[in-house]
Scaffold this motif. Structure first.
Motif, short mmCIF file in Angstrom:
data_model
loop_
_atom_site.label_atom_id
_atom_site.label_comp_id
_atom_site.label_asym_id
_atom_site.label_seq_id
_atom_site.Cartn_x
_atom_site.Cartn_y
_atom_site.Cartn_z
N LEU A 216 0.84 -1.21 0.00
CA LEU A 216 0.00 0.00 0.00
C LEU A 216 0.87 1.26 0.00
N VAL B 96 2.48 1.83 -3.30
CA VAL B 96 1.54 2.38 -4.30
C VAL B 96 1.36 3.89 -4.07
N ILE C 224 -5.61 9.69 -5.98
CA ILE C 224 -5.91 8.41 -5.32
C ILE C 224 -7.26 8.54 -4.64
N ILE D 102 -6.22 6.55 -9.53
CA ILE D 102 -6.25 5.20 -8.94
C ILE D 102 -7.36 5.09 -7.90
N LEU E 233 -7.96 3.10 -4.86
CA LEU E 233 -7.09 2.28 -3.99
C LEU E 233 -7.97 1.47 -3.05
N HIS F 67 -9.06 -1.32 -0.40
CA HIS F 67 -8.41 -1.95 0.76
C HIS F 67 -8.97 -3.36 1.09
#
Ligand SMILES: Cc1cc2nc3c(=O)[nH]c(=O)nc-3n(C[C@H](O)[C@H](O)[C@H](O)COP(=O)(O)OP(=O)(O)OC[C@H]3O[C@@H](n4cnc5c(N)ncnc54)[C@H](O)[C@@H]3O)c2cc1C
Length: 449
Positions: A63, A66, A77, A97, A99, A101
């Motif tokens: 993470l 990234v 993001i 992006i 992102l 989780h």
């Protein structure tokens, strides 16, 4: 801000593995949405905003790598949980992006007092694990089955259990949070003090990326569920008020629904749980059924359904699937011409405020009330159902509700600083400190537009 080039995509794949970078346009189209469709005002604003890739890291190290890569290339993001948020704040307004989780979903530590979990842990998994050691979540959204802990902290407020424990903003409910900053070398910070926490709770993914969080737990209770029908909304409300006034009565859910709202719950209508013309009271309590029956009869209410604690969360009917914002969902699925408000009543003016609204709007505005603690006080929190005509009509209606003393948290804006519940300066300060390039979830703060 840069868009994702082939070489950046390859770098992302080398960090998280090729299967964890999604670029298929059809899938991205769907993943880039949340539940903004609850608002006919937000729908045209949010439709068509799509990320360029969804990236799903499998560890904190991945993470952070990234985030570092995206920051170096100045790529937006947007943090992503289960995508059940209602305000479009999970929508990537500037591409970039998404992102996700989902793979960071471990329960890290569990004691009877607290659960420390990774951001992507599902709330239902925490609840189930906690129950094995005699504990339970203090409160959770009606999206229990799908929502994630980090998504709830960043995008939610309260839910089932808030009638006893209040909301995410109340001290003592969220004990600690670990976050990552959006920098070329991301920092990992542990936040515990109340002031810093204001930059994280309900930040709508704007200030930092939540890595893990510690939620205070409650002792598990043998919850039984009850549905009670009343001829009038007033009777249902008086019965609910009598129950919430009993400090020693354990309660997790006290929901009042004006008819015809229960008529939209096809499953409950079919099973005779929502009888024609009746206002409905949905309850999760620890009480003997005959005692409750007698108390409801004092307010001319009759039980239409009950389920003992042995069946709680064991796969059968859950009344909470018809409470909180699930109420709105069923109404809108049955008739998309409706939408909703988030409208608190003044406790001792509840009936007066309801009467004024009824006189002006009739059945264009229907009462859905969740009893909950807000800053220690028991509040009738509205999630009223509204017949939608156009934005002007909806804004006029909210202005009228405010003019009679109601408190409105407008759910028809995706801008965090247009929501009265937002934490103001602490969010702006956290944003400036932890996201210096403004890459995190851009487009959802009016102050930065
Ligand atoms: C039918 C229905 C019922 C609902 N009932 C309730 C309710 O009872 N109570 C309530 O409070 N809400 C309710 N909601 C709203 C929503 O379910 C909750 O906010 C939920 O907890 C969001 O979790 P999620 O995992 O889906 O988060 P998402 O929707 O994916 O994300 C929510 C927000 O958090 C941000 N975010 C996600 N993960 C992170 C992270 N790791 N770091 C930083 N930011 C992050 C996102 O960018 C987004 O802005 C309901 C929604 C629906 C559709």
């Amino acid at each position: 801000m840069t868009t994702l080039t082939e070489s950046i995509l390859n770098e992302l794949k080398s960090i998280v593995g090729p299967t964890n970078v999604l670029t298929d346009p059809q899938q991205l189209y769907h993943r880039s949405k949340d539940h903004y469709w609850f608002s006919p005002v937000l729908t045209p604003e949010m439709d068509g905003k799509v990320a360029e890739a969804q990236v799903s890291p499998g560890s904190t190290e991945e993470l952070l790598a990234v985030i570092a890569l995206a920051t170096r290339h100045r790529i937006p993001i947007t943090p992503r949980g289960a995508g059940t948020g209602n305000y479009g704040q999970g929508v990537p307004m500037a591409g970039g992006i998404l992102l996700n989780h989902a793979r960071l979903n471990q329960i890290l530590e569990l004691t009877p007092d607290a659960a420390r979990v990774q951001t992507g842990a599902k709330l239902i998994d925490i609840e189930r694990q906690a129950r094995t050691i005699g504990a339970e979540l203090r409160f959770y959204p009606s999206t229990l089955m799908t929502a994630t802990a980090g998504g709830f902290l960043a995008g939610g407020s309260g839910g089932i259990g808030s009638v006893t424990w209040g909301t995410l903003w109340d001290e003592g409910n969220v004990l600690a949070v670990t976050v990552a900053t959006i920098e070329e070398t991301p920092q990992v910070l542990t936040i515990q003090d109340e002031e810093a926490m204001k930059g994280v709770v309900h930040n709508c993914g704007l200030t930092c990326f939540i890595l893990d969080l510690t939620l205070a737990l409650a002792p598990a209770q043998p919850w039984a569920q009850f549905a009670v029908g009343f001829d009038t909304l007033e009777d249902a409300l008086h019965a609910a008020q009598a129950l919430v006034a009993e400090e020693t009565l354990p309660k997790r859910l006290v929901t009042v629904l004006e008819w015809p709202i229960p008529g939209f719950f096809r499953q409950l209508v079919k099973q005779g749980i929502a009888p024609d013309g009746k206002a409905l009271l949905l309850l999760e309590l620890v009480v003997e059924p005959p005692a409750l029956e007698a108390r409801m009869a004092e307010h001319r209410g009759a039980l239409t359904w009950q389920s003992p604690h042995e069946k709680y969360h064991k796969g059968g009917l859950m009344l909470s699937d018809f409470a909180w914002n699930h109420t709105t969902m069923w109404v809108m699925k049955a008739d998309p011409n409706y939408t909703y408000l988030q409208d608190s009543f003044i406790p001792d003016k509840l009936f007066e405020q309801l009467q004024l609204r009824k006189a002006r709007y009739g059945n264009e505005l229907l009462a859905h009330i969740e009893f909950m603690k807000f800053r220690g006080e028991m509040v009738p929190q509205g999630l009223s159902i509204v017949r939608f005509h156009n934005k002007e009509q909806l804004w006029e209606l909210m202005a009228y509700c405010e003019s009679i003393g109601q408190w409105i948290a407008n759910p028809h804006t995706h801008r965090l600083d247009e929501d009265v519940r937002w934490n103001g300066q602490p969010i702006l300060d956290a944003k400036a400190r932890w996201d210096p390039y403004g890459l995190l979830n851009p487009g959802h703060l009016k102050a930065l537009e």
